[in-house]
Scaffold this motif. Structure first.
Motif, PDB file in Angstrom:
ATOM      1  N   PHE A 251      -7.087  14.598  -6.596  1.00  0.00           N
ATOM      2  CA  PHE A 251      -6.239  14.925  -5.453  1.00  0.00           C
ATOM      3  C   PHE A 251      -6.227  16.427  -5.132  1.00  0.00           C
ATOM      4  O   PHE A 251      -5.934  16.829  -4.013  1.00  0.00           O
ATOM      5  CB  PHE A 251      -4.819  14.393  -5.673  1.00  0.00           C
ATOM      6  CG  PHE A 251      -4.154  13.962  -4.393  1.00  0.00           C
ATOM      7  CD1 PHE A 251      -4.582  12.823  -3.726  1.00  0.00           C
ATOM      8  CD2 PHE A 251      -3.128  14.692  -3.841  1.00  0.00           C
ATOM      9  CE1 PHE A 251      -3.993  12.431  -2.530  1.00  0.00           C
ATOM     10  CE2 PHE A 251      -2.527  14.309  -2.644  1.00  0.00           C
ATOM     11  CZ  PHE A 251      -2.960  13.183  -1.984  1.00  0.00           C
ATOM     12  N   ILE A 254      -8.763  16.703  -2.558  1.00  0.00           N
ATOM     13  CA  ILE A 254      -8.416  15.974  -1.335  1.00  0.00           C
ATOM     14  C   ILE A 254      -7.382  16.749  -0.517  1.00  0.00           C
ATOM     15  O   ILE A 254      -7.526  16.935   0.677  1.00  0.00           O
ATOM     16  CB  ILE A 254      -7.897  14.564  -1.699  1.00  0.00           C
ATOM     17  CG1 ILE A 254      -9.079  13.742  -2.226  1.00  0.00           C
ATOM     18  CG2 ILE A 254      -7.232  13.869  -0.522  1.00  0.00           C
ATOM     19  CD1 ILE A 254      -8.694  12.475  -2.929  1.00  0.00           C
ATOM     20  N   ASP A 362      -6.239  13.531   5.482  1.00  0.00           N
ATOM     21  CA  ASP A 362      -6.663  13.492   4.075  1.00  0.00           C
ATOM     22  C   ASP A 362      -6.140  12.254   3.360  1.00  0.00           C
ATOM     23  O   ASP A 362      -6.807  11.693   2.496  1.00  0.00           O
ATOM     24  CB  ASP A 362      -6.201  14.763   3.339  1.00  0.00           C
ATOM     25  CG  ASP A 362      -4.726  14.997   3.477  1.00  0.00           C
ATOM     26  OD1 ASP A 362      -3.951  14.405   2.718  1.00  0.00           O
ATOM     27  OD2 ASP A 362      -4.326  15.773   4.373  1.00  0.00           O
ATOM     28  N   SER A 363      -4.925  11.820   3.713  1.00  0.00           N
ATOM     29  CA  SER A 363      -4.323  10.693   3.003  1.00  0.00           C
ATOM     30  C   SER A 363      -3.208  10.089   3.846  1.00  0.00           C
ATOM     31  O   SER A 363      -2.712  10.718   4.782  1.00  0.00           O
ATOM     32  CB  SER A 363      -3.742  11.163   1.658  1.00  0.00           C
ATOM     33  OG  SER A 363      -2.785  12.175   1.891  1.00  0.00           O
ATOM     34  N   SER A 391      -9.301   9.834   1.875  1.00  0.00           N
ATOM     35  CA  SER A 391      -9.070   9.381   0.497  1.00  0.00           C
ATOM     36  C   SER A 391      -8.798   7.879   0.543  1.00  0.00           C
ATOM     37  O   SER A 391      -8.488   7.328   1.597  1.00  0.00           O
ATOM     38  CB  SER A 391      -7.896  10.119  -0.146  1.00  0.00           C
ATOM     39  OG  SER A 391      -6.704   9.827   0.541  1.00  0.00           O
ATOM     40  N   ARG A 434     -12.937   3.923  -2.763  1.00  0.00           N
ATOM     41  CA  ARG A 434     -12.605   4.741  -3.943  1.00  0.00           C
ATOM     42  C   ARG A 434     -13.858   5.283  -4.641  1.00  0.00           C
ATOM     43  O   ARG A 434     -13.908   6.455  -5.042  1.00  0.00           O
ATOM     44  CB  ARG A 434     -11.744   3.921  -4.924  1.00  0.00           C
ATOM     45  CG  ARG A 434     -11.298   4.701  -6.129  1.00  0.00           C
ATOM     46  CD  ARG A 434      -9.907   4.335  -6.540  1.00  0.00           C
ATOM     47  NE  ARG A 434      -9.748   2.911  -6.824  1.00  0.00           N
ATOM     48  CZ  ARG A 434      -9.972   2.355  -8.003  1.00  0.00           C
ATOM     49  NH1 ARG A 434     -10.383   3.086  -9.015  1.00  0.00           N
ATOM     50  NH2 ARG A 434      -9.769   1.069  -8.187  1.00  0.00           N
ATOM     51  N   MET A 437     -15.341   8.015  -2.670  1.00  0.00           N
ATOM     52  CA  MET A 437     -14.508   9.215  -2.793  1.00  0.00           C
ATOM     53  C   MET A 437     -14.880   9.986  -4.060  1.00  0.00           C
ATOM     54  O   MET A 437     -15.095  11.197  -4.034  1.00  0.00           O
ATOM     55  CB  MET A 437     -13.036   8.770  -2.832  1.00  0.00           C
ATOM     56  CG  MET A 437     -12.026   9.856  -3.029  1.00  0.00           C
ATOM     57  SD  MET A 437     -10.354   9.159  -3.014  1.00  0.00           S
ATOM     58  CE  MET A 437     -10.216   8.558  -4.706  1.00  0.00           C
ATOM     59  N   THR A 453      -7.906   9.433 -11.316  1.00  0.00           N
ATOM     60  CA  THR A 453      -7.648   8.798 -10.008  1.00  0.00           C
ATOM     61  C   THR A 453      -6.414   7.902 -10.133  1.00  0.00           C
ATOM     62  O   THR A 453      -6.303   6.886  -9.439  1.00  0.00           O
ATOM     63  CB  THR A 453      -8.858   7.946  -9.564  1.00  0.00           C
ATOM     64  OG1 THR A 453      -9.117   6.979 -10.598  1.00  0.00           O
ATOM     65  CG2 THR A 453     -10.099   8.771  -9.314  1.00  0.00           C
TER      66      THR A 453
END
Ligand code: AMP
Length: 491
Positions: A251, A254, A362-363, A391, A434, A437, A453
């Motif tokens: 993260f 990210i 981003d998320s 993400s 995932r 990513m 993660t």
């Protein structure tokens, strides 16, 4: 999430400490502190932003050639001035510490330190626990004198007792400065050396950009499970103290870290470009008819530019951010948060008028930001709004130092992209896969086999996160939100 800084110099450090903390402000805006040493500890800690805490008066008080600094972002607990770092103790030596991360067994250790060693942990700040455990270890290992080996032995003692993720910088008065990362290396920590003076200065920081801007060179990561100790004669001692699989937090790349930072030999900006590249493939496969790509400023800009470039689409900055508004994520109460999002991001109507828009972020956490953005983009006349996250879906709380929601609050908890699209009002939601990513972030440093993660997968690498602990932090966070809602009603 926090930022940590340590400087071991021969010249007064406070100006550099202040400048360094400004570069770490994005990692925590709740409180900040600087501690210096010139034969005694001087400290100034407070709530708020670095520029509001320090003034001419307290800066002039912070004398000394050694400094520790911190910017704090509360993870568990409401956060208060009493929790601001650094902390220090006086036994077996004057020892000060600051850290970034989160101690999973904080409450057990707090209790144990009180019951067995009669130590009062006076704050809700987990570095106080790390500091006391380290001091306990050093008391045992340094009966006669402090040596690199006795310091390393104290850190081994910390590894044995302290569970969770932590990147720590400690100063032992007149003996030296030591920095170490937990065995999994979840949170970043970098080391640099400035050889512009006769005697070199040493620095430790959460991000490379801090050391870089302060004039340090030879910048490298403190390896996971390792410590670097600079003794009083300025000799550098380094040791790997505990082996475990390296699991740096994904993260950071990210969302959290600055794009100009290099963490674990991965440049954050380039990682976001690479995340855009892998996501572009998924978007292409979807066959969506898109007229314009628009980033949610600032973190998603590099990914959005790459998506537009690869898909040969028009790129526009259609959302303008007011930089002077605080982080929406930590505003008390949902209604206040929603109003703040609108004040923070404003659409340029002409960019959206009659367009089929791809918004890149981003998320998606709770979905408040995306819902507000989509609403304003539609009000600006967009024909269709597609929302993509570079993400994967966030579904599990972070217990390693990032303020994440309880499971029930994640919009992706138990819901797929279609349901999420309906809830946030998008015509389509696309997430990064995932594995893609992880592959994208790893590209610059394939030596990293895998990342932490946990917030995406629920796999907590340290292996000590029990269901009971997760339930406990969820209860705490729910209680905190309840109190924040009450506060928001009065607001
Ligand atoms: P929301 O979906 O409204 O809860 O917020 C999502 C946005 O908050 C994302 O687009 C990120 O830019 C930002 N964000 C994600 N995680 C965090 C975090 N732990 N702290 C603060 N902001 C975050």
């Amino acid at each position: 999430m926090c930022g940590v800084l340590g400087i071991f110099s021969t010249e007064p450090v406070v100006a550099r400490m202040y400048a360094g903390l400004l570069t770490l402000q994005h990692r925590g805006q709740d409180s900040a502190g600087i501690l210096t040493y010139d034969g005694r500890f001087h400290e100034k800690k407070g709530n708020g932003l670095v520029r509001d805490i320090f003034d001419e008066h307290n800066i002039s008080r912070l004398q000394g050639a050694v400094g520790l600094g911190h910017t704090r972002y509360p993870t568990v607990g409401a956060g208060s001035g009493e929790d601001a770092q650094p902390f220090w103790v006086n036994r077996p030596y004057g020892i000060a510490a600051a850290h970034n991360g989160n101690v999973v067994n904080f409450f057990e250790l707090k209790k144990e330190l009180f019951e067995k060693s009669h130590k009062i942990i006076n704050s809700n700040c987990d570095v106080e626990v790390i500091l006391n455990v380290f001091a306990e270890g050093l008391e045992r290992s340094s009966r006669r004198e402090v040596t690199a080996e006795s310091v390393f032995s104290a850190i081994r003692h910390v590894y044995k007792r302290v569970k969770g993720a932590y990147s720590v910088v400690i100063y032992i008065a007149d003996k030296g400065m030591v920095a170490f990362r937990d065995p999994y290396g979840v949170r970043p920590l970098l080391f640099g050396c400035d050889r512009r003076q006769m005697l070199p200065d040493y620095g430790f920081a959460s991000e490379s950009v801090t050391l870089d801007l302060l004039g340090f060179g030879e910048i490298r990561d403190v390896p996971p499970g390792s410590a670097i100790f600079i003794d009083a004669n300025r000799a550098v001692h380094e040791a790997r103290l505990q082996a475990a699989p390296f699991k740096p937090c994904i993260f950071e790349y990210i969302y959290f870290a600055r794009p100009d930072s290099y963490l674990n030999k991965i440049n954050v900006y380039q990682a976001r470009v690479d995340l855009g590249r892998t996501l572009a493939r998924t978007i292409q496969k979807s066959g969506l008819p898109i007229d314009v790509v628009v980033p949610v400023p600032d973190s998603s800009r590099p990914a959005a530019i790459e998506i537009a470039r690869l898909l040969k689409l028009k790129y526009r900055e259609g959302l303008v951010k007011n930089r002077y508004i605080g982080r929406t994520f930590i505003m008390p109460g949902d209604s206040v948060r929603r109003r703040t999002i609108r004040q923070k991001l404003n659409p340029i109507v002409d960019v959206f008028q009659g367009q089929r828009v791809l918004i890149v972020d981003d998320s998606i956490v709770r979905g408040n930001t995306s819902r507000s953005i989509i609403q304003m983009v539609r009000q600006s006349g967009a024909r269709s709004v597609y929302f993509v996250s570079y993400s994967a879906p966030l579904t599990y709380p972070c217990v390693y130092g990032i303020d994440m929601q309880t499971r029930s609050e994640f919009i992706a908890s138990g819901a797929g992209p279609e349901e999420i699209a309906a809830r946030i009002g998008a015509d389509r939601v696309i997430y990064q896969d995932r594995r893609d990513m992880e592959r994208a972030v790893r590209r610059q440093n394939p030596a990293i086999r895998s990342f932490c993660t946990a917030c995406f997968s629920g796999e907590y690498p340290t292996g000590d996160v029990s269901r009971v602990y997760l339930e406990q932090i969820e209860q705490e966070r729910e209680e905190l939100r309840r109190r924040q809602k009450e506060l928001a009603l009065k607001f």
